[in-house]
Design a protein around this motif. Structure first.
Motif, PDB file in Angstrom:
ATOM      1  N   ALA A   1       0.847  -1.200   0.000  1.00  0.00           N
ATOM      2  CA  ALA A   1       0.000   0.000   0.000  1.00  0.00           C
ATOM      3  C   ALA A   1       0.878   1.244   0.000  1.00  0.00           C
ATOM      4  O   ALA A   1       1.960   1.261   0.586  1.00  0.00           O
ATOM      5  N   GLN A   2       0.408   2.269  -0.657  1.00  0.00           N
ATOM      6  CA  GLN A   2       1.142   3.535  -0.729  1.00  0.00           C
ATOM      7  C   GLN A   2       0.324   4.725  -0.252  1.00  0.00           C
ATOM      8  O   GLN A   2       0.891   5.746   0.124  1.00  0.00           O
ATOM      9  N   ASN A   3      -0.981   4.601  -0.303  1.00  0.00           N
ATOM     10  CA  ASN A   3      -1.857   5.718   0.060  1.00  0.00           C
ATOM     11  C   ASN A   3      -2.991   5.226   0.935  1.00  0.00           C
ATOM     12  O   ASN A   3      -3.512   4.127   0.745  1.00  0.00           O
ATOM     13  N   GLY A   4      -3.366   6.044   1.908  1.00  0.00           N
ATOM     14  CA  GLY A   4      -4.432   5.688   2.834  1.00  0.00           C
ATOM     15  C   GLY A   4      -4.449   6.647   4.004  1.00  0.00           C
ATOM     16  O   GLY A   4      -4.259   7.849   3.831  1.00  0.00           O
ATOM     17  N   GLN A   5      -4.639   6.091   5.191  1.00  0.00           N
ATOM     18  CA  GLN A   5      -4.692   6.899   6.403  1.00  0.00           C
ATOM     19  C   GLN A   5      -4.184   6.103   7.591  1.00  0.00           C
ATOM     20  O   GLN A   5      -4.189   4.872   7.572  1.00  0.00           O
ATOM     21  N   ILE A   6      -3.791   6.842   8.617  1.00  0.00           N
ATOM     22  CA  ILE A   6      -3.463   6.219   9.891  1.00  0.00           C
ATOM     23  C   ILE A   6      -4.252   6.961  10.967  1.00  0.00           C
ATOM     24  O   ILE A   6      -4.263   8.197  10.999  1.00  0.00           O
TER      25      ILE A   6
ATOM     26  N   PRO B   1      -2.940  11.507   6.795  1.00  0.00           N
ATOM     27  CA  PRO B   1      -2.914  10.860   5.489  1.00  0.00           C
ATOM     28  C   PRO B   1      -1.640  10.032   5.292  1.00  0.00           C
ATOM     29  O   PRO B   1      -0.568  10.392   5.780  1.00  0.00           O
ATOM     30  N   LEU B   2      -1.791   8.960   4.593  1.00  0.00           N
ATOM     31  CA  LEU B   2      -0.663   8.148   4.132  1.00  0.00           C
ATOM     32  C   LEU B   2      -0.505   8.482   2.652  1.00  0.00           C
ATOM     33  O   LEU B   2      -1.412   8.250   1.855  1.00  0.00           O
ATOM     34  N   VAL B   3       0.628   9.081   2.285  1.00  0.00           N
ATOM     35  CA  VAL B   3       0.833   9.586   0.924  1.00  0.00           C
ATOM     36  C   VAL B   3       2.140   9.025   0.371  1.00  0.00           C
ATOM     37  O   VAL B   3       3.208   9.240   0.955  1.00  0.00           O
TER      38      VAL B   3
ATOM     39  N   GLY C   1       4.373   7.244   2.900  1.00  0.00           N
ATOM     40  CA  GLY C   1       4.845   7.957   4.084  1.00  0.00           C
ATOM     41  C   GLY C   1       3.743   8.777   4.717  1.00  0.00           C
ATOM     42  O   GLY C   1       2.629   8.860   4.198  1.00  0.00           O
ATOM     43  N   LEU C   2       4.060   9.398   5.852  1.00  0.00           N
ATOM     44  CA  LEU C   2       3.091  10.253   6.530  1.00  0.00           C
ATOM     45  C   LEU C   2       2.925  11.560   5.769  1.00  0.00           C
ATOM     46  O   LEU C   2       3.910  12.187   5.379  1.00  0.00           O
ATOM     47  N   GLY C   3       1.700  11.966   5.570  1.00  0.00           N
ATOM     48  CA  GLY C   3       1.403  13.223   4.893  1.00  0.00           C
ATOM     49  C   GLY C   3       1.414  14.376   5.881  1.00  0.00           C
ATOM     50  O   GLY C   3       0.382  14.998   6.119  1.00  0.00           O
ATOM     51  N   LEU C   4       2.584  14.639   6.452  1.00  0.00           N
ATOM     52  CA  LEU C   4       2.756  15.735   7.401  1.00  0.00           C
ATOM     53  C   LEU C   4       3.551  16.864   6.751  1.00  0.00           C
ATOM     54  O   LEU C   4       4.389  16.608   5.876  1.00  0.00           O
ATOM     55  N   GLY C   5       3.334  18.087   7.217  1.00  0.00           N
ATOM     56  CA  GLY C   5       4.107  19.223   6.764  1.00  0.00           C
ATOM     57  C   GLY C   5       5.507  19.197   7.350  1.00  0.00           C
ATOM     58  O   GLY C   5       5.816  18.420   8.261  1.00  0.00           O
ATOM     59  N   GLN C   6       6.365  20.074   6.857  1.00  0.00           N
ATOM     60  CA  GLN C   6       7.774  20.091   7.225  1.00  0.00           C
ATOM     61  C   GLN C   6       7.995  20.153   8.737  1.00  0.00           C
ATOM     62  O   GLN C   6       8.876  19.486   9.261  1.00  0.00           O
ATOM     63  N   TRP C   7       7.221  20.942   9.433  1.00  0.00           N
ATOM     64  CA  TRP C   7       7.453  21.136  10.865  1.00  0.00           C
ATOM     65  C   TRP C   7       6.466  20.363  11.729  1.00  0.00           C
ATOM     66  O   TRP C   7       6.472  20.515  12.952  1.00  0.00           O
ATOM     67  N   GLN C   8       5.626  19.547  11.128  1.00  0.00           N
ATOM     68  CA  GLN C   8       4.606  18.838  11.900  1.00  0.00           C
ATOM     69  C   GLN C   8       5.131  17.528  12.474  1.00  0.00           C
ATOM     70  O   GLN C   8       5.840  16.780  11.793  1.00  0.00           O
ATOM     71  N   SER C   9       4.745  17.279  13.712  1.00  0.00           N
ATOM     72  CA  SER C   9       5.041  16.027  14.407  1.00  0.00           C
ATOM     73  C   SER C   9       3.778  15.564  15.120  1.00  0.00           C
ATOM     74  O   SER C   9       2.889  16.366  15.421  1.00  0.00           O
TER      75      SER C   9
END
Length: 149
Positions: free
Chosen positions: A38-43, A115-117, A120-128
Motif C-alpha cells: 500500500a502507498q496511500n491511505g490513512q493512519i 494521510p498516508l501519501v 509515508g506520513l502526509g505531514l508538513g515540514q514542521w509537523q510532528s
C-alpha cells in the motif's frame, strides 16, 4: 484495502510532558507499506487513556514549554474540581486527584487522522505527532490503525 493495528507503549515522566511519536509512527507506516504494498491511505492514532492527548504540531522546546504553561492556565492543577472529591466517589485507594488532567485532555484531542501519501506520513515540514502526558508518571498505550491501498 489492507488494514493493520499496532499499539505503541510508552512509560512517561511525572506531571505534564510532551513526547514526539513521529519516528515510531513512521517506522510502523514503513513496515505496513513494505508488507502490504500500500502507498496511500490513512493512519488513525488514538490515545487509550483519559488523561493523555494527541496533537499534530511542531516539536520545538520553547513551544513545548509554552504548551505546558497554557495547559496549566486552562485547567490549574490546584483548582477546585468536583471530580477530586474522592470521598464522595467509589474509587480505589490509590486514585489520584487529577480532574485538571482530564480537563486538559478534553481541551486537546484523543485522536488524530493522518494521510498516508506515497508510502509515508502526509505531514508538513514542521509537523510532528505529539503525545501529551497530563497525569504522569504512567505506562501509556497509543493505538495505531493503518489502512491503505
Amino acid at each position: 484495502m489492507q488494514i493493520v493495528h499496532h499499539t505503541l507503549k510508552r512509560n512517561t515522566d511525572s506531571g505534564i510532558e510532551i513526547y514526539d511519536l513521529t519516528p515510531e509512527i513512521r517506522e510502523k507506516v514503513a513496515e505496513f507499506c513494505h508488507q502490504t504494498g500500500a502507498q496511500n491511505g490513512q493512519i488513525l492514532v488514538s490515545s487509550l487513556h483519559t488523561t493523555t492527548a494527541l496533537a499534530v504540531n511542531e516539536y520545538e522546546v520553547r513551544l513545548l514549554q509554552d504548551l505546558k504553561v497554557w495547559l496549566k492556565t486552562l485547567a490549574p492543577p490546584m483548582g477546585s474540581y468536583r471530580h477530586n472529591d474522592l470521598h464522595l466517589r467509589d474509587v480505589p485507594e490509590d486514585e489520584p486527584i487529577n480532574a485538571h488532567s482530564h480537563l486538559m485532555a478534553i481541551a486537546l484531542s484523543n485522536s488524530q487522522v493522518i494521510p498516508l501519501v506515497n508510502g509515508g506520513l502526509g505531514l508538513g515540514q514542521w509537523q510532528s505527532v505529539l503525545l501529551f502526558e497530563l497525569d504522569g508518571p504512567r505506562s501509556r498505550s497509543v493505538s495505531l490503525q493503518i489502512w491503505g491501498v
